[in-house]
Each structure stands twice: as C-alpha cells, then as structure tokens.
Design a protein around this motif. Structure first.
Motif, PDB file in Angstrom:
ATOM      1  N   ASP A  12       0.830  -1.200   0.040  1.00  0.00           N
ATOM      2  CA  ASP A  12       0.138  -0.084   0.022  1.00  0.00           C
ATOM      3  C   ASP A  12       0.842   1.224   0.081  1.00  0.00           C
ATOM      4  OD1 ASP A  12      -0.489   1.039   3.390  1.00  0.00           O
ATOM      5  OD2 ASP A  12       0.436  -1.100   2.945  1.00  0.00           O
ATOM      6  N   GLU A  13       2.059   1.289   0.710  1.00  0.00           N
ATOM      7  CA  GLU A  13       2.726   2.170   0.744  1.00  0.00           C
ATOM      8  C   GLU A  13       3.378   2.574  -0.692  1.00  0.00           C
ATOM      9  OE1 GLU A  13       7.101   3.815   2.801  1.00  0.00           O
ATOM     10  OE2 GLU A  13       6.254   1.761   3.477  1.00  0.00           O
ATOM     11  N   ALA A  14       3.904   1.478  -1.351  1.00  0.00           N
ATOM     12  CA  ALA A  14       4.797   1.483  -2.585  1.00  0.00           C
ATOM     13  C   ALA A  14       3.755   1.873  -3.845  1.00  0.00           C
ATOM     14  CB  ALA A  14       5.126   0.262  -2.968  1.00  0.00           C
ATOM     15  N   VAL A  15       2.390   1.591  -3.685  1.00  0.00           N
ATOM     16  CA  VAL A  15       1.652   1.867  -4.921  1.00  0.00           C
ATOM     17  C   VAL A  15       1.203   3.309  -4.717  1.00  0.00           C
ATOM     18  CG1 VAL A  15      -0.582   1.335  -3.914  1.00  0.00           C
ATOM     19  CG2 VAL A  15      -0.282   0.888  -6.203  1.00  0.00           C
ATOM     20  N   GLN A  16       1.546   4.037  -3.787  1.00  0.00           N
ATOM     21  CA  GLN A  16       1.220   5.600  -3.343  1.00  0.00           C
ATOM     22  C   GLN A  16       2.381   6.251  -4.127  1.00  0.00           C
ATOM     23  OE1 GLN A  16      -1.913   6.330  -2.568  1.00  0.00           O
ATOM     24  NE2 GLN A  16      -2.829   4.430  -2.173  1.00  0.00           N
ATOM     25  N   HIS A  17       3.398   5.458  -3.961  1.00  0.00           N
ATOM     26  CA  HIS A  17       4.631   6.363  -4.385  1.00  0.00           C
ATOM     27  C   HIS A  17       4.609   6.780  -5.921  1.00  0.00           C
ATOM     28  CE1 HIS A  17       8.760   7.149  -5.393  1.00  0.00           C
ATOM     29  NE2 HIS A  17       9.148   6.894  -4.157  1.00  0.00           N
ATOM     30  N   PRO A  18       4.740   8.122  -6.152  1.00  0.00           N
ATOM     31  CA  PRO A  18       4.407   8.410  -7.608  1.00  0.00           C
ATOM     32  C   PRO A  18       5.301   7.660  -8.636  1.00  0.00           C
ATOM     33  CG  PRO A  18       5.627  10.222  -6.264  1.00  0.00           C
ATOM     34  CD  PRO A  18       5.249   9.272  -5.278  1.00  0.00           C
ATOM     35  N   VAL A  19       6.584   7.330  -8.358  1.00  0.00           N
ATOM     36  CA  VAL A  19       7.324   6.886  -9.355  1.00  0.00           C
ATOM     37  C   VAL A  19       6.722   5.335  -9.626  1.00  0.00           C
ATOM     38  CG1 VAL A  19       9.577   5.837  -9.789  1.00  0.00           C
ATOM     39  CG2 VAL A  19       9.557   8.194  -8.918  1.00  0.00           C
ATOM     40  N   LEU A  20       6.657   4.648  -8.407  1.00  0.00           N
ATOM     41  CA  LEU A  20       6.017   3.293  -8.521  1.00  0.00           C
ATOM     42  C   LEU A  20       4.602   3.083  -8.937  1.00  0.00           C
ATOM     43  CD1 LEU A  20       7.391   2.144  -5.008  1.00  0.00           C
ATOM     44  CD2 LEU A  20       8.412   1.702  -7.375  1.00  0.00           C
ATOM     45  N   ALA A  21       3.710   4.123  -8.666  1.00  0.00           N
ATOM     46  CA  ALA A  21       2.438   4.146  -9.427  1.00  0.00           C
ATOM     47  C   ALA A  21       2.551   4.249 -10.992  1.00  0.00           C
ATOM     48  CB  ALA A  21       1.762   5.423  -8.532  1.00  0.00           C
ATOM     49  N   ASN A  22       3.545   5.203 -11.172  1.00  0.00           N
ATOM     50  CA  ASN A  22       3.496   5.168 -12.544  1.00  0.00           C
ATOM     51  C   ASN A  22       4.243   4.029 -13.407  1.00  0.00           C
ATOM     52  OD1 ASN A  22       2.457   7.886 -13.033  1.00  0.00           O
ATOM     53  ND2 ASN A  22       4.601   8.882 -12.651  1.00  0.00           N
ATOM     54  N   LEU A  23       5.143   3.326 -12.661  1.00  0.00           N
ATOM     55  CA  LEU A  23       5.557   2.081 -13.181  1.00  0.00           C
ATOM     56  C   LEU A  23       4.643   1.153 -13.049  1.00  0.00           C
ATOM     57  CD1 LEU A  23       9.039   1.856 -11.528  1.00  0.00           C
ATOM     58  CD2 LEU A  23       8.727   2.013 -13.821  1.00  0.00           C
ATOM     59  N   THR A  24       3.671   1.010 -12.124  1.00  0.00           N
ATOM     60  CA  THR A  24       2.782  -0.217 -12.085  1.00  0.00           C
ATOM     61  C   THR A  24       1.829   0.121 -13.283  1.00  0.00           C
ATOM     62  OG1 THR A  24       2.816  -0.247  -9.632  1.00  0.00           O
ATOM     63  CG2 THR A  24       0.937  -1.161 -10.702  1.00  0.00           C
ATOM     64  N   ALA A  25       1.358   1.209 -13.466  1.00  0.00           N
ATOM     65  CA  ALA A  25       0.397   1.600 -14.533  1.00  0.00           C
ATOM     66  C   ALA A  25       0.803   1.241 -16.088  1.00  0.00           C
ATOM     67  CB  ALA A  25      -0.136   3.041 -14.558  1.00  0.00           C
ATOM     68  N   SER A  26       2.483   1.401 -16.002  1.00  0.00           N
ATOM     69  CA  SER A  26       3.092   1.330 -17.479  1.00  0.00           C
ATOM     70  C   SER A  26       3.071  -0.241 -17.347  1.00  0.00           C
ATOM     71  CB  SER A  26       4.570   1.833 -17.087  1.00  0.00           C
ATOM     72  OG  SER A  26       5.263   1.426 -18.415  1.00  0.00           O
TER      73      SER A  26
END
Length: 431
Positions: free
Chosen positions: A279-293
């Motif tokens: 939950d912490e990671a998926v809120q991180h802006p860099v990681l959120a963008n990587l997840t969507a990508s």
C-alpha cells in the motif's frame, strides 16, 4: 478475558472425516482452500507442513481451529475456520503415508511455492508426494486428484512433469498408474494474505473472545478457478464461490501478469526506493507510474477484452491501496529466481521480439539486482546469485543465470544497468 480456542469452547462441529490432504500448511492455505472446504461439512482436511513444527502444534492444541480476520476499509471481521480436522508436522511421516494410502482420501492440494516444484529428492515436497503416491499404489491404487495451488502457469501440468521426472527410475506399473489414475487439476488462486504479526494475535482475541495462537489475516477478495477431473469426488467448493472452467490459461496469464507481476515489480523497485509495504509502494508517484506502465504493457499480451482488463486493473489498484491488509514487500521478494520467469519475463520477451524496451520490467530486473546485492535474500539460488550480483558486470552475469538469451541482449543489459543507477539516485533524492 479470553478463552482458549477449541471445538468445545467455540461450540464448533466435530472434525469432519479426512477426505482431503494438504501439503504446505501456511497462511495462504488457511485463508483460501480451507475456507472453501469449510463450505462442505462432509470434507475434512489433514494438513501437513514440512517447514516447521510450531504451527501444527498450535493448531493441534486448538483442534484444528483458527480465526480468519478479513480486513477491508472498515472494521475487520473474524470467522472461526473449522475445515482442518488434523494438523501435522513433517516428522509425522507414517501418518502422511497412511493418509495418502487411504481410499477415503480423494484429493491432495498443495501450496509449496514456485520453488517447491523443482526438487525431486526424498526430502523435497515432490519427493514426499511421490512417496505418498507410491504407498497409495501399493495399497490398492485408488485414483486421486492432485490440486496444486501455487502461482505457476499450467500448474497441474507442471506438477505432472515434476512427478514424471522424479518417478523416472520407478517400476513401470507405478509409472503407468501415475499417468492413468492420478488426475492433475489446473488452478488459478488469488487472495492477498500477509504474514501474521503479534498485533494480529491480539486483534483476533478482541474480535473473537478466544486466545488464538494461529490467526490469519486476509483481504475480502478471494478467487479460485479450477479445471480438471476429480475421480473420487470433491468438496462443494462452488458454495464458497469457486468456479470450474474448461480453459484456465488466459485467466492464469491475467493473474500472474497483472497481480503477481505488479507485486514483483513493487517488491523490488519499491524496496530500492525505501518502501516497506504494497500500500505504501503503490502510493509512491514513481512506483504508481511504473505499475500503470506495467499493466499497459501486460495488456498487449493478454488476450482478454480491454474492458475486462481495465476493470481488473481498477480492482487491483483498490486492493493494493487498502491499508486493511499491509503486505510486506520483503515477503513478496522471496524466491525471485522462481517468480520472475513466470511473472515478468514472458511479457519482456514478447516486447523485445518487436524491438521495444518497456521501462517497467526493466525496473523490476534492476530492483531484483539491487535486492540480490544488498539483501537479505531468501531464494533457492541465493548462493549462486548473490555473488554474481556483487561482482563486476553484475547485470549481465545475473541475467545470464536467469536466461542466457537475456544476457545476450546488449540493449537490455545496458537498460538494466542504467535503471539500477536511476533507482539509486531516486533513493538518494528521497532520503
């Protein structure tokens, strides 16, 4: 004041007759297959673990009972699960052999992790399964269904091949029986189940009024898809929501790539950026963008309607973001050498075949390299991989150990090296 959890204190039904055996008595089994089996009171489970003795001892003292905490966005709820009739440590070899030899036992489910399907020696999970099946054959040869519940594409076929290999030196009549009388069921399983903490133990007591030394925490969502035959019958798992389908392959791809692939990406890239939980990671802006990508890239290679994949992505994002279930990245990061080939590499190979260099899978490999280098590492190939990750030319050498074709891709090796540095600089900026 709490009361020790037993069938008498909980006014639970007596243990059901053992008709199913399970290997891999951990939190996921108890949050998933045990809950589905509880829907059919005629089926009891004899559950075994060969990893420790403490958990089966605690469950035996509680008559197989444990509490399941379901945590969403509101207040957690708890239910007492009573499907486990007996819990055994690995030392109960005679009972293991007796259970698998019994014609009353119709199926064996397994949660032995991806790594568990590789070994075939006597002490391995596959070796123990083979010993049990050998005893069943000698005792009359009643048919049986094997139901692997680990995150491997075509897991029933993987188990079949592992047992074929392990049985290569066995008698011809036993090998024929393995082919003709043993059914291998493919499954897709899904329920996020983090490791239990002492805080969870205290919460279980508050919610149930019982002293439970083996509670499990999980999320509201649960999925079980199965495809295969059950020659001696099965529990009515559909009463708890299980679905039986003719072809699981596309659902397995969807789950492995979208959920498990994203988890792996977050575990390695997220840890490199200082995150501790999903939950912490998926809120991180860099990681959120990587997840969507990553999901964008995976969608190009998953043959399901775009609308269905979009809906699945949205549900995953909500599940990942929930603070009710805090899934530790270090738990997900275990056994990367077994997980990456199923979760990340098929998509990466498809992208490189058309000369694309997608950032997200590169980030996952870079994060894994950092994880291997900086540790702590829990992986069956750790003794081989950790020195490589700490050597010169680390990216190429680690990729070569994973797949020589990856190491031959100079563009990919360079991209991974660059992303290792990118993650390092990003972590420094954060700190």
């Amino acid at each position: 004041m709490t009361t020790r959890l037993t069938r008498a204190s909980a006014q639970a039904r007596p243990p059901a007759p053992v008709r199913a055996v399970h290997l891999g008595l951990g939190a996921f089994h108890r949050a998933h297959q045990a809950v589905y089996t509880m829907a059919d009171p005629e089926w009891g489970i004899a559950a075994y673990t060969f990893r420790n003795t403490e958990l089966p001892r605690r469950l035996a003292e509680q008559d197989g009972l444990f509490s399941l905490q379901v945590r969403g966005e509101g207040q957690p709820e708890a239910v007492i699960v009573d499907a486990i009739s007996r819990a055994h440590p690995g030392g109960d070899t005679d009972q293991w052999l007796a259970d698998l030899a019994s014609p009353d036992v119709a199926l064996l489910t397994l949660t032995i992790t991806e790594a568990g399907y590789r070994g075939d020696q006597d002490g391995s999970a596959i070796g123990r399964v083979l010993a049990g099946l050998r005893g069943r054959h000698r005792a009359g040869g009643a048919p049986i269904a094997l139901v692997p519940c680990d995150n491997l594409p075509g897991n029933g076929g993987v188990l079949r091949e592992a047992l074929r290999t392990a049985a290569a030196g066995e008698a011809p009549d036993f090998r024929s029986w393995l082919e003709d009388q043993v059914s291998y069921v493919d499954t897709v399983v899904d329920r996020i189940t983090p490791a239990t903490t002492e805080e969870d133990v205290a919460t279980a007591a508050q919610l149930t009024g019982f002293e439970d030394r083996a509670p499990v925490v999980t999320e509201p969502f649960s999925e079980w898809l199965l495809s295969g035959d059950f020659p001696l019958g099965r529990p009515a798992w559909e009463k708890a929501g299980a679905r039986f389908v003719d072809d699981l392959s596309v659902y397995a791809q969807r789950k492995l790539r979208f959920l498990n692939g994203a988890h792996t990406l977050l575990a390695y890239a997220g840890s490199a950026l200082g995150c501790a939980t999903v939950d912490e990671a998926v809120q991180h802006p860099v990681l959120a963008n990587l997840t969507a990508s990553w999901w964008d890239v995976a969608a190009r290679h998953t043959p399901l309607p775009a609308s269905e994949l979009a809906d699945y992505r949205q549900r995953l994002l909500l599940r990942f973001s929930s603070r009710g279930v805090r899934h530790n990245l270090v738990q997900i990061a275990a056994d990367g050498s077994q997980k990456l080939p199923a979760r990340i590499l098929p998509v990466l190979r498809a992208e490189r075949a058309v000369q694309r260099m997608p950032e997200a899978p590169v980030a996952a490999l870079a994060g894994w390299l950092i994880h291997l280098r900086d540790g702590p590492v829990s992986d069956p190939r750790a003794d081989e991989l950790v020195p490589l990750a700490r050597s010169r030319d680390a990216a190429r050498r680690v990729l070569s150990a994973l797949d020589t074709a990856l190491a031959d891709d100079a563009g990919l090796v360079s991209a991974v090296e660059d992303h290792v540095e990118h993650l390092r600089l990003s972590a420094e900026r954060i700190s």
